[in-house]
Design a protein around this motif. Structure first.
Motif, PDB file in Angstrom:
ATOM      1  N   LEU A  80       0.814  -1.356  -0.065  1.00 14.53           N
ATOM      2  CA  LEU A  80       0.011   0.052  -0.100  1.00 14.53           C
ATOM      3  C   LEU A  80       0.921   1.069  -0.070  1.00 14.53           C
ATOM      4  O   LEU A  80       0.573   2.407  -0.666  1.00 14.53           O
ATOM      5  CB  LEU A  80      -0.823  -0.106   1.089  1.00 14.53           C
ATOM      6  CG  LEU A  80      -2.096  -1.099   1.256  1.00 14.53           C
ATOM      7  CD1 LEU A  80      -2.799  -0.932   2.607  1.00 14.53           C
ATOM      8  CD2 LEU A  80      -2.932  -0.894   0.060  1.00 14.53           C
ATOM      9  N   ALA A  84       0.877   4.008  -3.227  1.00 11.44           N
ATOM     10  CA  ALA A  84       0.406   5.303  -2.926  1.00 11.44           C
ATOM     11  C   ALA A  84       1.358   6.257  -2.951  1.00 11.44           C
ATOM     12  O   ALA A  84       1.207   7.379  -3.478  1.00 11.44           O
ATOM     13  CB  ALA A  84      -0.446   5.460  -1.353  1.00 11.44           C
ATOM     14  N   THR A 220      -5.967   4.594  -3.743  1.00  3.98           N
ATOM     15  CA  THR A 220      -4.584   4.302  -3.293  1.00  3.98           C
ATOM     16  C   THR A 220      -4.034   4.117  -4.971  1.00  3.98           C
ATOM     17  O   THR A 220      -2.634   4.710  -5.110  1.00  3.98           O
ATOM     18  CB  THR A 220      -3.915   2.814  -2.803  1.00  3.98           C
ATOM     19  OG1 THR A 220      -4.693   3.207  -1.260  1.00  3.98           O
ATOM     20  CG2 THR A 220      -2.694   2.837  -2.601  1.00  3.98           C
ATOM     21  N   ILE A 240      -4.479   9.881   1.887  1.00  2.00           N
ATOM     22  CA  ILE A 240      -4.257   8.259   1.382  1.00  2.00           C
ATOM     23  C   ILE A 240      -2.694   7.956   1.370  1.00  2.00           C
ATOM     24  O   ILE A 240      -2.790   6.639   2.046  1.00  2.00           O
ATOM     25  CB  ILE A 240      -4.573   8.391  -0.180  1.00  2.00           C
ATOM     26  CG1 ILE A 240      -6.069   8.742  -0.610  1.00  2.00           C
ATOM     27  CG2 ILE A 240      -4.297   6.743  -0.769  1.00  2.00           C
ATOM     28  CD1 ILE A 240      -7.122   7.822   0.371  1.00  2.00           C
ATOM     29  N   SER A 244      -1.629   5.075   4.381  1.00  2.00           N
ATOM     30  CA  SER A 244      -0.840   3.897   3.852  1.00  2.00           C
ATOM     31  C   SER A 244       0.244   3.717   4.955  1.00  2.00           C
ATOM     32  O   SER A 244       0.442   2.552   5.335  1.00  2.00           O
ATOM     33  CB  SER A 244      -0.424   4.096   2.499  1.00  2.00           C
ATOM     34  OG  SER A 244       0.487   4.759   2.411  1.00  2.00           O
TER      35      SER A 244
END
Length: 363
Positions: A80, A84, A220, A240, A244
């Protein structure tokens, strides 16, 4: 017949060019075949009795399942962060040291060798989750708020983290004598499969539900692909990215619980040493772009187990621990070259030419 073969070639090219998970699957098959040829006993699984007197499964495959699970947990969060932010967090090893030190501090209290636990294990774990998420938030603020490149931003915690971990316990090495604490990194009595595997499965299920019932995955990817466009579409890229890193912090706390539970103590300078490199390699092996954007969590998780498969194979053939990093570096080089834009463009061009050629043959 010729038409059928042409269509099969076309389908194969479509699969090869469109499925990220194919990369770790191919790597897994190569490792599996190598071990099968070199030493078939690699796949032997036996039922033994451990030091606690419990019947447990043992063998190289069980080791892969055991230690690969904690890496799979980290790979979830690292995927993630990579998707991102377009960068990687190199502080997860130091984060594990901090979170593990917090767990032991809460359980031991002021006595580094307590006769009984000073707090419930769940309380110690929740406190470590909060601390790890706060450090994740710190990294997230540097990356999302101050626009610092992720690897540079996380270098701060990478450098200072283990010293912070030692400071938390006054440079002492606390030891937990309660056998129940060892269940999280070992085996639950009556269950012959390593507990870390069940913890990893639980994390996968939770993240799978999050991806299914929220738009986290979509947001993401949107931020990683084009931050400016995502902002124009009403998203908050900074949040975002921040989120993450916080999620990765939570994954770090879970991995820390497993790590300190294995030995019921901690070694600040050694615990989770270089594990951040394995987590990043798992993401790359999963076919995910290290520059951000589209990602595949199952592929990263499979990549984590493949990395552990490689590590276990190297140990099996008596490769010295200091040389293992060199072998992994070769894998990194191959993956980086494969994922390079120029290589991807050439492969896409070749794939397109094959499709045109096959279409002409069919016609």
């Amino acid at each position: 017949m010729a038409k059928t073969r042409t269509l099969q070639k076309k389908n194969f090219m479509d699969i090869f060019s469109g499925k990220q998970i194919l990369i770790p699957i191919v790597a897994l098959v190569l490792l599996a075949v190598f071990n099968l040829i070199a030493d078939p006993s690699f796949y032997k699984i036996t039922l033994d009795v451990n030091s606690a007197g419990n019947h447990v499964l043992s063998g190289y495959l069980i080791t892969i399942l055991d230690y690969g699970s904690e890496l799979a947990i980290l790979a979830i969060g690292m995927t993630l962060v990579t998707a991102a932010s377009g960068g990687q967090d190199i502080s997860v090893g130091a984060g594990i040291a901090i979170a593990g030190s917090v767990i032991l501090r809460v359980l031991c209290g002021t006595n580094s060798r307590p006769d009984h636990l000073q707090a419930p294990i769940i309380v110690a774990f929740l406190v470590s989750c909060v601390v790890a998420m706060l450090f994740g938030a710190f990294n997230g603020i540097l990356v999302a708020g101050f626009k610092i490149q992720p690897m540079v931003a996380t270098l701060i915690l990478y450098t200072a983290g283990r010293s912070i971990a030692a400071w938390i316990n006054n440079n002492e090495l606390p030891v937990i004598s309660d056998p129940s604490f060892g269940y999280f990194g070992g085996f639950i009595p009556g269950i012959p499969i390593p507990t870390p595997f069940f913890i990893a499965v639980a994390c996968m299920i939770v993240m799978g539900l999050v991806m299914k019932f929220t738009s986290l995955g979509l947001y993401t990817q949107a931020v990683g692909i084009n931050e400016s466009s995502s902002r124009l579409n009403g998203l908050n890229p900074a949040f975002i990215k921040f989120l993450s890193f916080v999620i990765l912090g939570l994954c770090v706390a879970v991995a820390a619980l497993i790590k300190v539970s294995r030995i019921s103590t901690i070694n600040y300078s050694v615990i989770a040493k270089d594990i951040e490199m394995d987590a990043i390699l798992a993401v790359a092996l999963g076919g995910n772009s290290l520059s951000g954007g589209k990602f595949n969590l199952p592929a990263s998780i499979l990549g984590a187990y493949v990395i552990q498969f490689l590590t276990t194979t190297l140990y099996k053939f008596n490769v010295k621990s200091e040389a293992i990093s060199a072998y992994k570096a070769i894998v990194v080089i191959i993956l980086v070259v494969i994922s390079a834009p120029v290589v991807r463009e050439k492969f896409a061009s070749f794939s397109q030419k094959m499709k045109v050629r096959n279409a002409k043959e069919v016609g």
